[in-house]
Design an enzyme around this catalytic site. Sequence first.
Site, PDB file in Angstrom:
ATOM      1  N   TYR A   1       0.801  -1.243   0.000  1.00 56.37           N
ATOM      2  CA  TYR A   1       0.000   0.000   0.000  1.00 56.37           C
ATOM      3  C   TYR A   1       0.830   1.288   0.000  1.00 56.37           C
ATOM      4  O   TYR A   1       2.029   1.238   0.140  1.00 56.37           O
ATOM      5  CB  TYR A   1      -1.092  -0.022   1.063  1.00 56.37           C
ATOM      6  CG  TYR A   1      -0.777  -0.087   2.537  1.00 56.37           C
ATOM      7  CD1 TYR A   1       0.483   0.100   3.057  1.00 56.37           C
ATOM      8  CD2 TYR A   1      -1.819  -0.351   3.435  1.00 56.37           C
ATOM      9  CE1 TYR A   1       0.702   0.052   4.423  1.00 56.37           C
ATOM     10  CE2 TYR A   1      -1.601  -0.406   4.804  1.00 56.37           C
ATOM     11  CZ  TYR A   1      -0.342  -0.204   5.292  1.00 56.37           C
ATOM     12  OH  TYR A   1      -0.129  -0.257   6.627  1.00 56.37           O
ATOM     13  N   GLU A   2       0.164   2.375  -0.244  1.00 51.49           N
ATOM     14  CA  GLU A   2       0.823   3.686  -0.449  1.00 51.49           C
ATOM     15  C   GLU A   2       1.809   3.641  -1.611  1.00 51.49           C
ATOM     16  O   GLU A   2       2.858   4.277  -1.565  1.00 51.49           O
ATOM     17  CB  GLU A   2       1.531   4.160   0.833  1.00 51.49           C
ATOM     18  CG  GLU A   2       0.686   4.203   2.075  1.00 51.49           C
ATOM     19  CD  GLU A   2      -0.591   5.022   1.931  1.00 51.49           C
ATOM     20  OE1 GLU A   2      -0.688   5.821   0.987  1.00 51.49           O
ATOM     21  OE2 GLU A   2      -1.497   4.836   2.759  1.00 51.49           O
TER      22      GLU A   2
END
Lengths: 598, 598
Positions: B442-443
């Site tokens: 994620y990110e």
Amino acid sequence: MPTYNPPLRDMQFVLHEVLKVSDEFKALPKHAEIDADTINAVLEEGGKFAAEVTFPLNISGDTEGCVLDKSTHEVKTPTGFKDAYAKYVEGGWAALSCDPEYGGQGLPFVVNQCFYEMMNSANQAWTMYPGLSHGAYEALHAHGTDEQKRLYLPKLTSGEWTGTMCLTEPHCGTDLGLLRTKAEPQADGSYKITGNKIFISAGEHDMTPNIVHLVLARLPDAPAGSKGISLFVVPKFQVNADGSLGERNPIFCGGLEHKMGIHGNATAQIVIDGAVGTLVGQPNKGLAAMFVMMNAARLGVGNQSLGLTEVAYQNALAYAKDRIQMRSLTGTKAKDKPADPIIVHPDVRKMLLTARAYAEGGRAMACFCAVLLDKEINHPDEKVRKDSAEMVALLTPIVKAFITDNAWAATTACQQVFGGHGYIKEWGMEQFVRDARINMIYEGTNTIQSLDLLGRKILGNNGASLKKFGKLVAQLVEAEGVNEKMAEFINPLAYLGDQMTKFTTEIGFKGFQNPDEVGAAAVDYLRVAGHLVFAYFFARMASVALKEIAAGNTDPFYQAKLQTARFYFAKLFPETASLMRTARSGSKVLMDTDAVFA
Amino acid sequence: MPTYNPPLRDMQFVLHEVLKVSDEFKALPKHAEIDADTINAVLEEGGKFAAEVTFPLNISGDTEGCVLDKSTHEVKTPTGFKDAYAKYVEGGWAALSCDPEYGGQGLPFVVNQCFYEMMNSANQAWTMYPGLSHGAYEALHAHGTDEQKRLYLPKLTSGEWTGTMCLTEPHCGTDLGLLRTKAEPQADGSYKITGNKIFISAGEHDMTPNIVHLVLARLPDAPAGSKGISLFVVPKFQVNADGSLGERNPIFCGGLEHKMGIHGNATAQIVIDGAVGTLVGQPNKGLAAMFVMMNAARLGVGNQSLGLTEVAYQNALAYAKDRIQMRSLTGTKAKDKPADPIIVHPDVRKMLLTARAYAEGGRAMACFCAVLLDKEINHPDEKVRKDSAEMVALLTPIVKAFITDNAWAATTACQQVFGGHGYIKEWGMEQFVRDARINMIYEGTNTIQSLDLLGRKILGNNGASLKKFGKLVAQLVEAEGVNEKMAEFINPLAYLGDQMTKFTTEIGFKGFQNPDEVGAAAVDYLRVAGHLVFAYFFARMASVALKEIAAGNTDPFYQAKLQTARFYFAKLFPETASLMRTARSGSKVLMDTDAVFA
């Protein structure tokens, strides 16, 4: 939801075009009549069974898990598991490579190897129930009394009963010499077994009316340590002389472990409270008998990870073709879509190819090993049997550790292809990763495998077995050395082959002065050895592919094989450069660390 | 059950002895008065909070997970989470590095960095609730109107409300240009937002009376792609002008994801059905505003993995000292016990040291980066602010991807130390692995980070930023080059520094001709860059340790630091040799693969 297509084409390639198993089988009286069509037909049916019967239960089995009824000590397996098992028995799958004397079909091990690869792709947790039976079957077949064979082998062969391996105790896993379970001799020649076992895979379930536990325990007068361990067969229900079930034996499931993965398999704590068992093999020689199971199990664990690598790859590939996101770095590819499928991105391809190369290399190595096993057992020439056994012994820790470590990387990479969706259960990818994790641990951790390889199998005989594998490499290098098109595969293989001898001698010399040098180098060494084996097989596979292409064969399979081999040598094989450096950097930086761990 | 001891000594070493933060702060008017004692006192209290309040909820939170009541759209977090959050707010922890103008304590970011490392060690899933608020705080602080700041910042600062980042939609994660959520301007200057978001961490919960969602959406006249995205603040409950809560906004949790890990955090599907929001920043400039959140979040994700690496290491070390199994290869060590503790085995030490070195290297790098962030925001000299920002931009993808990939290896290694017990939930190790997995995704996946680093941050400015880091390396090499005792650290660092320039130029040149060359090399390149940074910090840390030892300091901490640095250079750093080879092997083997993927 994930999908699975049995990789029959690649299996056929490995079996018939690379290993030419039918030629090998001609020399084995038991298998002389088995031809490619028979093998292919069995695998096709086996693939259907895996894809249609057990694969659909993989996610649901993981979600549901197993449930122990503490009042009855009975375990309920996930919905559908029991029915699937009935179909497995009905289809005769349990008997595939078992001895016809006990009702088996007597097919070569390598067929079972390929069948089980597919079963592991489909559902590792489910496949462990019948998979564990093989160990029990092998141990009783090799070391059982006639009576034990008569009572247990037909039922294990048919799959009517399953088997387990009860080795580990809470305070001893790797170090079985510490085990405490006791066996008291009875007047009738049987034994009363008492103790606590943990981590017993398929240790209790509702699929069969009986479970045949093979239990390690100590006789009262046994010497301490690993030389005082004996092996016993302790059935869940005692077996009458006529084969019917007798009394419930006090060998109970006391609890189920909550695990990271393989939730569909019941990992049981087993309480043995004076259960009746009979001795398998000689007193105090249980470890030797157990190693028959263990070696089979180690190859089986490598095969579990091979299966997971394949199924993870297939699903990541499908997703990478389907998911659109961003444009190719070299400009729009899918003009009709708002973004390109992510397979246009080099690193996505790298992740996919990593998994594919690990699957193809692993399949070739594991099948090679299984054919050797067939030769070890069935070849009429003793020297061939001995040589085959030696090569199997050398390759077993590599199959176990290299394939399982690779599968961890491969399933992780395939999960990564899915981005955030890879982290979500419904897509199935995270389960492959969780399931793959246990394979690096059980049946001897991968560190233990590396010590087995470097310490026992290689340095233990002064590199003799390794030299035999080196001879195979040298033969290939010589045969293909003149072929310019093979240079890209043969040159790195030849280079590593040469390096390997020097590298091994060096570590052997250091290890002779300080055994910790072996322990410090072993894990890196095993990966280098794994790459030597993979490089050898990718070169052989590339050679077959080049010949077919040169002969005008337009099947894109051969082009694909060649490209995968090129990828392997360009992107995975170079790991050996670092591994040799770190192995050579020795034990001092590891062991001079009292301040660190103070 | 796992344990956790805040690594205060190592934090103090990094902050005060290596980075000498107090000296740095003297140049920052806002922090000029902050001394080491204050920082240490805050971290000591922060460590207690992590170890005593949230750590005990880590396993139970994972087991229990979050529950959505579909009728009310409300989410119940695991038992204890809400109480812990109340204590967090009461203790003022949310306000640590926030602007005093809105009630913050105004401490440097690096203090928050260390505090959050401990919080992540203790309970990543819990820490994500307040952690996500930081992104919302930063975005509103940087781009909000005065009214938005007045309404939201005090509540986000106190922790009375939390914030989220609503970016991802089912069909778009990496490629936000594809997003479809719509924003319709209303007569009163507000907007009605409609769309579906997924993967919203901390997206709904019962810890606070309001949740401040920052939502990416398109205005009606917005251009297609990423240039038509605007950012909106859409609170769960509308906020009246006096700050009191108004109507429930139709921004609902439509479902919770079933994930591999971070079960204690509610990963929400968010249905936005005409919810009222206000524009943050300029129309169609949402991505720029969003990147303020994103960059902070990327550093935060690296920090999550740093925390997991540390806690996994601590527990593996304790187990390795406690668990007895087998004898040392060099002979019995624990004569009074039936076997030696497994820490006598070289490979067990290797696994432990791998995790420790990754933790120590990661901590130094992350703290360095946080100090740069303090300078970027608060230094009076514009050039220093600009240079600091440039270095933060360079390091951000390395902090995110290198630390999270390392943590995957480290938590896996620490789990392996436990053998079979590592696979069992109760021991806590498998949770660290599962939680660590999301950080690579994620990110911005780690592939995206690598493209950001190589494509944008390095080749995008012709290596100018990299040269600035190279200058730091060169300065250290020059300063320590004459010190014989430093040669073992300085030589490999200097070598890699030299190589890096050549290596970068080479890829840049190839990438100029074919952008896929950048995509093919980027992941390997990022790891090499990560090692350059780690080598630099291990050399700096070794230098400090050697000076202390030379000065007669007998604290074993310095000896330990030296040994860890030696381990790093001997066993982890050599990975660069293979990485440079594979990076150099180019894109052709990846892209000429149509037959493979046919």
